[in-house]
Scaffold this motif. Structure first.
Motif, mmCIF file in Angstrom:
data_model
loop_
_atom_site.group_PDB
_atom_site.id
_atom_site.type_symbol
_atom_site.label_atom_id
_atom_site.label_comp_id
_atom_site.label_asym_id
_atom_site.label_seq_id
_atom_site.Cartn_x
_atom_site.Cartn_y
_atom_site.Cartn_z
ATOM 1 N N GLN A 196 0.817 -1.224 0.000
ATOM 2 C CA GLN A 196 0.000 0.000 0.000
ATOM 3 C C GLN A 196 0.851 1.275 0.000
ATOM 4 O O GLN A 196 0.503 2.263 -0.648
ATOM 5 N N VAL A 203 10.631 -8.473 10.687
ATOM 6 C CA VAL A 203 12.073 -8.249 10.807
ATOM 7 C C VAL A 203 12.375 -6.832 11.293
ATOM 8 O O VAL A 203 11.575 -5.911 11.106
ATOM 9 N N ALA A 242 2.674 -6.546 8.522
ATOM 10 C CA ALA A 242 2.914 -6.098 9.875
ATOM 11 C C ALA A 242 3.025 -4.591 9.899
ATOM 12 O O ALA A 242 3.525 -3.983 8.966
ATOM 13 N N ARG A 250 6.735 2.633 11.168
ATOM 14 C CA ARG A 250 7.276 2.970 9.842
ATOM 15 C C ARG A 250 8.673 3.482 9.954
ATOM 16 O O ARG A 250 8.984 4.544 9.587
HETATM 17 P P1 IMP Z 1 3.224 -1.717 3.163
HETATM 18 O O1 IMP Z 1 3.980 -2.349 2.020
HETATM 19 O O2 IMP Z 1 2.373 -0.564 2.787
HETATM 20 O O3 IMP Z 1 2.502 -2.740 3.999
HETATM 21 O O4 IMP Z 1 4.198 -1.017 4.154
HETATM 22 C C1 IMP Z 1 5.471 -1.247 4.262
HETATM 23 C C2 IMP Z 1 5.909 -0.556 5.526
HETATM 24 O O5 IMP Z 1 5.492 -1.279 6.692
HETATM 25 C C3 IMP Z 1 7.397 -0.541 5.539
HETATM 26 O O6 IMP Z 1 7.871 0.655 4.980
HETATM 27 C C4 IMP Z 1 7.721 -0.697 7.006
HETATM 28 O O7 IMP Z 1 7.816 0.574 7.617
HETATM 29 C C5 IMP Z 1 6.557 -1.440 7.614
HETATM 30 N N1 IMP Z 1 6.844 -2.888 7.757
HETATM 31 C C6 IMP Z 1 6.303 -3.889 7.041
HETATM 32 N N2 IMP Z 1 6.809 -5.081 7.406
HETATM 33 C C7 IMP Z 1 7.709 -4.827 8.383
HETATM 34 C C8 IMP Z 1 8.586 -5.659 9.161
HETATM 35 O O8 IMP Z 1 8.677 -6.890 9.029
HETATM 36 N N3 IMP Z 1 9.351 -5.009 10.063
HETATM 37 C C9 IMP Z 1 9.328 -3.666 10.250
HETATM 38 N N4 IMP Z 1 8.530 -2.841 9.536
HETATM 39 C C10 IMP Z 1 7.724 -3.427 8.603
#
Ligand code: IMP
Ligand code: MG
Length: 190
Positions: free
Chosen positions: A110, A157, A186, A190
């Motif tokens: 997202q 992670v 997760a 951020r």
């Molecule tokens: P998404 O792809 O929109 O769900 O968001 C990605 C964001 O979620 C990343 O920029 C991270 O800040 C956070 N995030 C997702 N997975 C992890 C994880 O395993 N560890 C730490 N932060 C995570």
């Protein structure tokens, strides 16, 4: 290894070697020559991308502008991403530019999806995406990544910029948390 971790997934030496190789891939796609005289605009997503960005740019010889963006997460102890929203405004003057979005990890998709959409509205010459980690999980939104450091399993992670509850960003390697819920999408600070 930090005591709160269950395992080191990617060691510091491996991280350094891969980041250097990613920079070479980027250099192949964006020759630092007259055709790219306007330079590259890097758009790192704070806070998680700070360490990756700092290491990556030191291997890039281009004329570079760095325009940070912040994408909000949802408050509370949720470990499931419920969406992404831009905090503040996008950098101006992206028209006709080569824009490279830099993030720490692709999870639900997202965050990157939102940024690609918003940046495209500014009529750049090109938009590419570069992530240090790509989690193997089902995504809310599929987003193509042009540069990927490591494909990793669906585990939570930390380290190398990534946090849990704001901590562990300073670790020079990527590790798996001992306690919080493993799993896709997760959410952290951020
Ligand atoms: P998404 O792809 O929109 O769900 O968001 C990605 C964001 O979620 C990343 O920029 C991270 O800040 C956070 N995030 C997702 N997975 C992890 C994880 O395993 N560890 C730490 N932060 C995570
Ligand atoms: Mg992030």
């Amino acid at each position: 290894m930090h005591a709160d971790l269950a395992e080191v997934m990617i060691g510091a030496d491996q991280v350094a070697a891969r980041v250097r190789a990613m920079a070479m891939e980027i250099c192949r796609d964006y020759p630092a020559d007259a055709a790219h005289a306007k330079g590259l605009v890097l758009v790192p997503v704070l806070t998680g991308a700070f360490m990756f960005l700092a290491d990556l740019v030191r291997h890039l010889p281009h004329k570079i502008r760095i325009e940070v963006v912040t994408v909000s997460s949802y408050p509370g102890a949720s470990t499931v991403s419920k969406g992404a929203a831009l905090v503040g405004v996008l950098p101006k003057d992206l028209e006709g530019r080569d824009v490279l979005i830099i993030d720490d990890i692709l999870d639900s998709g997202q965050t990157l999806g939102l940024l690609v959409d918003e940046i495209l509205k500014r009529h750049p010459r090109s938009v590419r995406t570069c992530v240090f980690l790509r989690k193997q999980c089902s995504r809310v939104r599929e987003v193509a990544c042009d540069y990927v450091g490591f494909d990793i399993p669906d585990k939570f992670v930390v380290g190398y910029g990534l946090d849990y509850d704001g901590f562990y960003r300073n670790l020079p390697y990527v590790g798996v948390m001992r306690t919080p819920g493993d799993g896709c999408n997760a959410e952290s600070s951020r």
